[in-house]
Every structure is written in C-alpha cells, then in structure tokens.
Design a protein around this motif. Structure first.
Motif, PDB file in Angstrom:
ATOM      1  N   UNK A 130      34.991  32.516   8.407  1.00  0.00           N
ATOM      2  CA  UNK A 130      36.639  32.443   8.752  1.00  0.00           C
ATOM      3  C   UNK A 130      37.264  33.162   7.121  1.00  0.00           C
ATOM      4  N   UNK A 131      36.500  33.565   6.559  1.00  0.00           N
ATOM      5  CA  UNK A 131      37.228  33.954   4.979  1.00  0.00           C
ATOM      6  C   UNK A 131      38.108  35.233   5.700  1.00  0.00           C
ATOM      7  N   UNK A 132      39.124  35.616   4.801  1.00  0.00           N
ATOM      8  CA  UNK A 132      40.049  37.193   5.122  1.00  0.00           C
ATOM      9  C   UNK A 132      39.759  37.775   4.692  1.00  0.00           C
ATOM     10  N   UNK A 133      38.586  38.099   3.282  1.00  0.00           N
ATOM     11  CA  UNK A 133      38.767  39.829   3.121  1.00  0.00           C
ATOM     12  C   UNK A 133      36.749  39.922   3.363  1.00  0.00           C
ATOM     13  N   UNK A 134      36.396  38.634   3.151  1.00  0.00           N
ATOM     14  CA  UNK A 134      34.783  39.054   3.152  1.00  0.00           C
ATOM     15  C   UNK A 134      34.664  38.645   5.002  1.00  0.00           C
ATOM     16  N   UNK A 135      34.465  38.195   5.661  1.00  0.00           N
ATOM     17  CA  UNK A 135      34.736  36.918   6.926  1.00  0.00           C
ATOM     18  C   UNK A 135      34.184  37.575   7.568  1.00  0.00           C
ATOM     19  N   UNK A 136      32.567  37.505   8.504  1.00  0.00           N
ATOM     20  CA  UNK A 136      32.173  38.430   9.566  1.00  0.00           C
ATOM     21  C   UNK A 136      33.201  38.199  10.605  1.00  0.00           C
ATOM     22  N   UNK A 137      34.078  37.452  11.000  1.00  0.00           N
ATOM     23  CA  UNK A 137      35.401  37.156  12.306  1.00  0.00           C
ATOM     24  C   UNK A 137      35.523  37.819  12.008  1.00  0.00           C
ATOM     25  N   UNK A 138      36.635  37.990  11.583  1.00  0.00           N
ATOM     26  CA  UNK A 138      37.661  38.875  10.365  1.00  0.00           C
ATOM     27  C   UNK A 138      37.461  40.256  10.561  1.00  0.00           C
ATOM     28  N   UNK A 157      41.629  29.249   8.044  1.00  0.00           N
ATOM     29  CA  UNK A 157      42.447  27.950   8.242  1.00  0.00           C
ATOM     30  C   UNK A 157      42.862  27.656   7.536  1.00  0.00           C
ATOM     31  N   UNK A 158      43.946  28.721   7.044  1.00  0.00           N
ATOM     32  CA  UNK A 158      44.994  28.849   6.243  1.00  0.00           C
ATOM     33  C   UNK A 158      46.389  29.234   6.882  1.00  0.00           C
ATOM     34  N   UNK A 159      46.310  28.679   7.807  1.00  0.00           N
ATOM     35  CA  UNK A 159      47.507  29.161   8.962  1.00  0.00           C
ATOM     36  C   UNK A 159      47.548  28.244   9.743  1.00  0.00           C
ATOM     37  N   UNK A 160      49.271  27.931   9.535  1.00  0.00           N
ATOM     38  CA  UNK A 160      49.898  26.826  10.612  1.00  0.00           C
ATOM     39  C   UNK A 160      49.127  26.597  11.710  1.00  0.00           C
ATOM     40  N   UNK A 161      49.592  28.060  12.238  1.00  0.00           N
ATOM     41  CA  UNK A 161      49.676  28.524  13.572  1.00  0.00           C
ATOM     42  C   UNK A 161      47.412  27.937  13.907  1.00  0.00           C
ATOM     43  N   UNK A 162      46.737  28.679  13.586  1.00  0.00           N
ATOM     44  CA  UNK A 162      45.254  29.139  13.890  1.00  0.00           C
ATOM     45  C   UNK A 162      44.318  27.737  12.913  1.00  0.00           C
ATOM     46  N   UNK A 163      44.988  26.694  12.778  1.00  0.00           N
ATOM     47  CA  UNK A 163      43.908  26.373  11.536  1.00  0.00           C
ATOM     48  C   UNK A 163      43.243  24.924  12.575  1.00  0.00           C
ATOM     49  N   UNK A 164      44.242  24.837  13.048  1.00  0.00           N
ATOM     50  CA  UNK A 164      43.717  23.933  14.806  1.00  0.00           C
ATOM     51  C   UNK A 164      42.969  24.794  16.206  1.00  0.00           C
ATOM     52  N   UNK A 165      43.742  25.555  16.521  1.00  0.00           N
ATOM     53  CA  UNK A 165      41.962  26.527  17.589  1.00  0.00           C
ATOM     54  C   UNK A 165      40.756  27.067  16.535  1.00  0.00           C
ATOM     55  N   UNK A 166      40.577  27.270  15.284  1.00  0.00           N
ATOM     56  CA  UNK A 166      39.981  27.457  14.093  1.00  0.00           C
ATOM     57  C   UNK A 166      39.063  25.820  14.248  1.00  0.00           C
ATOM     58  N   UNK A 167      39.645  25.117  13.614  1.00  0.00           N
ATOM     59  CA  UNK A 167      38.263  24.230  13.299  1.00  0.00           C
ATOM     60  C   UNK A 167      37.752  23.090  15.129  1.00  0.00           C
ATOM     61  N   UNK A 168      38.930  23.568  15.913  1.00  0.00           N
ATOM     62  CA  UNK A 168      38.506  22.959  17.192  1.00  0.00           C
ATOM     63  C   UNK A 168      36.920  24.167  17.721  1.00  0.00           C
ATOM     64  N   UNK A 169      37.637  25.391  17.223  1.00  0.00           N
ATOM     65  CA  UNK A 169      36.467  26.547  17.736  1.00  0.00           C
ATOM     66  C   UNK A 169      34.752  25.671  17.652  1.00  0.00           C
ATOM     67  N   UNK A 170      34.951  25.624  16.264  1.00  0.00           N
ATOM     68  CA  UNK A 170      33.850  25.261  15.129  1.00  0.00           C
ATOM     69  C   UNK A 170      33.549  23.754  15.957  1.00  0.00           C
ATOM     70  N   UNK A 191      46.097  23.055   7.002  1.00  0.00           N
ATOM     71  CA  UNK A 191      47.280  23.583   5.965  1.00  0.00           C
ATOM     72  C   UNK A 191      48.217  22.355   6.313  1.00  0.00           C
ATOM     73  N   UNK A 192      49.994  21.490   5.836  1.00  0.00           N
ATOM     74  CA  UNK A 192      49.985  21.065   5.716  1.00  0.00           C
ATOM     75  C   UNK A 192      49.979  19.583   7.085  1.00  0.00           C
ATOM     76  N   UNK A 193      50.341  19.340   8.449  1.00  0.00           N
ATOM     77  CA  UNK A 193      49.677  18.421   8.846  1.00  0.00           C
ATOM     78  C   UNK A 193      49.064  18.620  10.201  1.00  0.00           C
ATOM     79  N   UNK A 194      48.681  20.451  10.228  1.00  0.00           N
ATOM     80  CA  UNK A 194      47.833  21.356  11.047  1.00  0.00           C
ATOM     81  C   UNK A 194      46.861  20.238  11.580  1.00  0.00           C
ATOM     82  N   UNK A 195      45.939  20.289  11.021  1.00  0.00           N
ATOM     83  CA  UNK A 195      44.875  19.749  11.573  1.00  0.00           C
ATOM     84  C   UNK A 195      44.519  17.874  10.883  1.00  0.00           C
ATOM     85  N   UNK A 196      45.378  17.016  10.831  1.00  0.00           N
ATOM     86  CA  UNK A 196      45.300  16.804  10.411  1.00  0.00           C
ATOM     87  C   UNK A 196      45.171  14.891  10.843  1.00  0.00           C
TER      88      UNK A 196
END
Lengths: 289, 296
Positions: free
Chosen positions: B133-141, B155-168, B245-250
């Motif tokens: 998931x890494x921004x600069x060298x990650x395969x997905x990006x 995983x640092x975006x409040x919008x995308x963190x939850x979908x990203x962890x759900x995907x895993x 981030x914040x409570x996005x995946x708390x």
C-alpha cells in the motif's frame, strides 16, 4: 486438459459439446488465475525479502531483481533474532504437546464414552473459542503481574494452552466420532484400560486427525500476537511481536521486515505441504461439525 | 435411566469424567475466573499504575463511554467493518467455491493452496500489505498509476483506510469461506444434482434453489464464525493502521487495548471488552436460533 470437462449427455450436437468444452476451459482458466492472484502477496513478500535495499524502495516494483541474503544477515546480526526464534519455538512446542495430550483424553471421553450432559459440555468448550482475546488479556495481565508471570515462558504457555484447548478438543472429537465403535469394545475385552486404549489403539488409528490438530495448534500459537504483546516484554518475547516492532521505528526497514515475516511463514508452509489433505479436512471439520 | 445402568457402566461414566476433568477444570479456571475478574474491573476505577487507589465506580465506566464520541465511533466502525468484510467474503467465497466445485485436473492442489492465506500470521500479512500500500514504492499504487489513477496513501487516508483494511481481511478470510462452503457443496448427494440437471434447471437456479437450501446450516455457521471473529478482531488491523487515522479503523478491541495499556484505564478497557463480549453473544444466539429454526 482433455479430461477437464465431463463429456456432455449422449445425443448432444457436436457444436453444443464444443461450446461446453470451451466454457469449461474458460472457467478453469479463471479458477487458476484467481488462486494465483490470492497467493500473489505471499510471493511478493518472499521475493522482497531477497531484494537489496535499493530495489525494495524502487518506485517501479521489480519482478526481476538481484537476489541477496543481506536482509537475513542483517536481521540475525541486529535484532537478537536467534534468541527470539528460540522463545517462539519453546513456547509453541510446549503448548502444542500439552494441548494434544489433554485434548485427546477429553475428546475421547466426549466422543466415545457415555457422559451424561456430554453434549452441553462439548458446546460450552467450543463457545470458549469465541471469547475476544482482549477481554481475557486485560485480567491476565493484572493476574500475571501479581503472580510474577509477566515476561515468562510459563505465563504465556498457560494462556496459550487455554486458548487452544477448546478448538483442539472440538476437532479431535470430530475425528474420533468417525472411528468404528467396536475398536474400543474389542480393546476392552482384551482388558485394556481406557487410558491404554487411547494410547495404543486410538492415537495410531486417528493419527492424521491428531496430526492436523497438532498443526493447527502449532500454527495458531506460533502466529498469536495480542497476548504475546500484552504478556511479554524482552526476555520471552515472540517472533510476531518482534516483527511488529520493526514498524514502530522511524523508517520502516522493509528488507528486515520481510525477511522476518518469511521466517515466520516458513514453519507454516512446511506444514501445509506435509499434511495438505488432512489440513483441509481439519479446517472444514472444525466449522461444519 | 441412570438406575438401570450396570455397575460396569457406572464405573465407565466415572472414568469418562476423570478423562474430561483436567481439561474442564483448567478451562474453567482460565476462562470463568478472568472473565469474572474483568467484569469486576469494569465496575471499578482502576489505573494500571496505581492499583492501590482502585475504587468502586458503579456504572461509571459505562456511563463515561456512553458520553464518549470515540466509543460510539469505534462501535460503528466495528459493525461497519464486520458487515462489509463478511458480506464480501461470503459473496466472493461463494463464487470461488462454485468454481472449485467442478471436475478439473489439479483441483486438489488449488484447494490446498487456498489454505495458505488462512494460516499465514496476521502480522506477516499486515506488514506485506503495508508495503504494497505504500505511496511511493508500493505495488498497488504503481498499478493504479499505470492506468492513470492517482497514487494514494491508503492506510493514512480517513476515507480509504477502512476499505483498505477490509480488503486485507477479505484477502485473508475468503479462502476460509471457500473451503467451508465447498465441503458443504460436496456433501450434497449426487442424485440431487442429477435430478436438477434432468429438470433442466440452469446452473444459477440449481445453485440458489437446490444447493443453497441444502447447505443452509453450513452457510449460517461460516457466517457466524466470520462475524464473531471480525467483531473481536485485532491483529491485522492493529498492524496495518493501529486503529487510525483518527478513528477510521478503531475497532472495539483496539479501543479497549489503547484505553487499558496506553492510557492505563483498566476499568474502561474492561468495560469495552465486556461490551464486545455481549455483542458477540447476541450474534451467536441470533444465529443459533436461525439454525434451530432450519432444523425444525
């Protein structure tokens, strides 16, 4: 791939059969592709662990790379990794042995002897598998603090035995129920005690199931993270906790991380290939029975 | 009925209890006692560094939580995470199970390979996906940038963190659903399958009208296991995001962990843990009712 598709019913037009066969090949292709996609992250992890640092951080992910063992050397030189591997192995092996021995006798009694209320006991045991780890983690931390069991092998093993025993009993019970009943009767006639029956008759016959259960116990214990995080610090810490601490660091050392993750993975992969069929049965039996 | 048992049978029952006793006593000591202890904690002010100052709090910890927005967000995140992850795992799992429930050379190997994700340690997998998931060298990006999509710090975006962890989570647990459903499908008698072929049902009708009702218990059990395990989940998400981030995946477990072991407030931590236990139990009872109704 000629046998990939079953021949259509007799009397089908050759054209329809050809369409069926083509569709079968298409579905086979999709199936293989899906499984490959599913395994890709593990492949990626493994090749990352053999890449030199500059290739790991390359903005264009590299499939062709210069294999090196530098990440592994680094890991063992810098992080006292042999000691941590030893912790994990001792804790996991002890837990597995205790769970299998205690679990076998309990499962035998539940599966093959008449116990008033046995069904309720079995269900209660299974329900323990679903307790949230954090709910028991909090009291165990305080209790082990009082008993001086924090950061000891014993403290973690006591908890792991309790965590794994319910599922192990349930699995073993499932395997033992399937054995023919006259096994025990014949053995009783021969004057064997119940303990001897378990040791000399049941274990050899149910060996694949026992092995699958042992492997599940081993893998779950080996992978366990939260309790090890709560109950150990330095002396008795395990591989998953150590690996997870790499990302606390300022910059993530992906080389070391992936090398450690691969080492964490190896016992599991070995196990899957040694006992493949029984493992699939174990997973499904645990859920279906 | 007991009266009619022979002496030998009585003796055998005693032996059975003796064989069972060590495990049952041990499990009682290691589950009931800690759970009662943790219930006691939930009704106390208990700071990890000053246990000597611990005092009775009544419903204080629960009332504090009910006024605490973070707790409600955490509950919401937990339910959302479980509902979405388990739905995806089930639908995807069903599709793959149907694909695998066919005659094909090498099918056994494919099924065995599918076991691997289930047995991989969540820590190792969480780390692998963080790297991908890494921004600069990650395969997905990198793959996204190839088709012209922007690079994201997932995983640092409040919008995308939850979908990203759900995907895993979906990645790790769909194979489990596949294996269970598959074992259910393969226990359907061959003549049932042949009968529906003769009736001229399409594959789709065959799946929904014949197979699904027959494997209903298996479906309920796999859904129950996945729901409970995702509600009490910790490892994978903690490794990926630490709840942020914040409570996005708390998730509730992470909330409880942070309360107890970062803030030192063991009373509130125990209260959150107990709320999770109650939630899990409600679900279990609900599903067991559904199962029982199917049998009746």
């Amino acid at each position: 791939m000629a046998d990939a598709v079953l021949p259509g019913p007799p009397g089908r037009l050759p054209a329809a059969a050809a369409v069926d066969r083509l569709r079968g090949w298409g579905l086979n292709g999709v199936t293989v592709a899906l499984v490959a996609l599913w395994l890709f992250p593990i492949y990626w992890l493994i090749i990352t662990s053999f890449k030199p640092a500059e290739e790991i951080n390359s903005p264009v992910p590299l499939f062709v790379f210069h294999p090196t063992l530098e990440n592994y050397y680094d890991l063992f030189a810098r992080f006292n990794f042999p000691h941590i591997l030893q912790n994990s192995l001792v804790i996991t092996a002890t837990t597995t042995v205790v769970v299998i021995v205690a679990g076998l006798f309990a499962a035998y009694a539940l599966a093959r002897m008449h116990i008033p209320g046995g069904k309720h006991i079995a269900l209660w045991i299974l329900s323990l598998r679903f307790l949230p780890a954090i709910a028991v983690g909090i009291p165990f931390y305080l209790m082990w603090q009082r008993f001086n069991l924090l950061d000891t092998y014993l403290g973690l093993i006591l908890v792991y035995v309790a965590f794994n025993l319910p599922f192990a009993i349930w699995l073993l019970r499932g395997f033992l129920v399937e054995l023919p009943l006259d096994l025990d009767e014949a053995a009783t006639m021969d004057g064997l005690s119940r303990v001897q029956i378990v040791r000399r008759i049941i274990v050899p016959v149910a060996l694949p199931g026992v092995a699958a259960t042992a492997i599940f116990t081993f893998v779950f214990t080996w992978n366990e993270y939260l309790m090890a995080l709560l109950l150990t610090a330095v002396r008795s810490t395990t591989v998953p906790v150590t690996v997870s601490k790499f990302i606390m660091a300022y910059a993530i050392l992906w080389g070391d991380v992936s090398a450690a993750a691969v080492i964490e993975l190896v016992p599991m992969l070995v196990v899957v290939f040694l006992l493949q069929r029984h493992i699939v049965r174990g997973i499904t039996l645990g859920a279906v029975k | 009925m007991l009266a009619r048992l022979t002496a030998a049978e009585h003796y055998d029952i005693r032996i059975a209890y003796l064989l069972l006793l060590p495990s049952v006593l041990y499990l009682l000591a290691m589950s009931v006692y800690p759970m009662v202890f943790s219930l006691w904690l939930a009704f106390r002010n208990y700071l990890i560094y000053r246990p000597d100052l611990s005092s009775f709090a009544g419903l204080g910890n629960f009332l504090d939580l009910s006024h605490n927005e973070v707790f409600w967000q955490s509950l919401q995140v937990t339910l959302k995470f479980s509902a979405i992850a388990v739905t995806l795992e089930f639908l995807l799992g069903l599709a793959v199970a149907v694909l695998l429930d066919r005659q094909m050379r090498g099918m056994g190997v494919l099924r065995t390979l599918l076991v691997i994700p289930v047995l991989v340690s969540p820590v190792a997998m969480g780390l692998t996906f963080r790297y991908m998931y890494a921004p600069s060298y990650g395969l997905i990006n990198y793959l996204l940038s190839l088709v012209g999509l922007p690079r994201l710090d997932w995983i640092v975006s409040t919008t995308w963190a939850l979908p990203a962890v759900i995907a895993v989570d979906v990645w790790q647990w769909t194979p489990f659903v596949v294996l269970i459903l598959l074992s259910g499908m393969q226990s359907v008698p061959v003549d049932v399958i042949e009968a529906s072929e003769l009736d001229g049902l399409s594959r789709w009708q065959h799946l929904w009208r014949i197979i699904m009702p027959m494997i209903r218990p298996v479906v309920l059990v796999v859904l129950l296991i996945r729901l409970i395990d995702s509600i009490r989940g910790f490892d994978l998400i903690y490794i990926l995001t630490r709840g942020g981030p914040s409570t996005a995946t708390y998730l509730l477990s992470i909330h409880s962990y942070v309360k107890g072991f970062t803030e030192g407030d063991m009373g509130s931590a125990a209260a959150i843990a107990w709320i999770t236990v109650v939630l899990v139990n409600i679900l279990a009872v609900l599903f067991l009712r559904l199962l029982a109704r199917g049998k009746a």
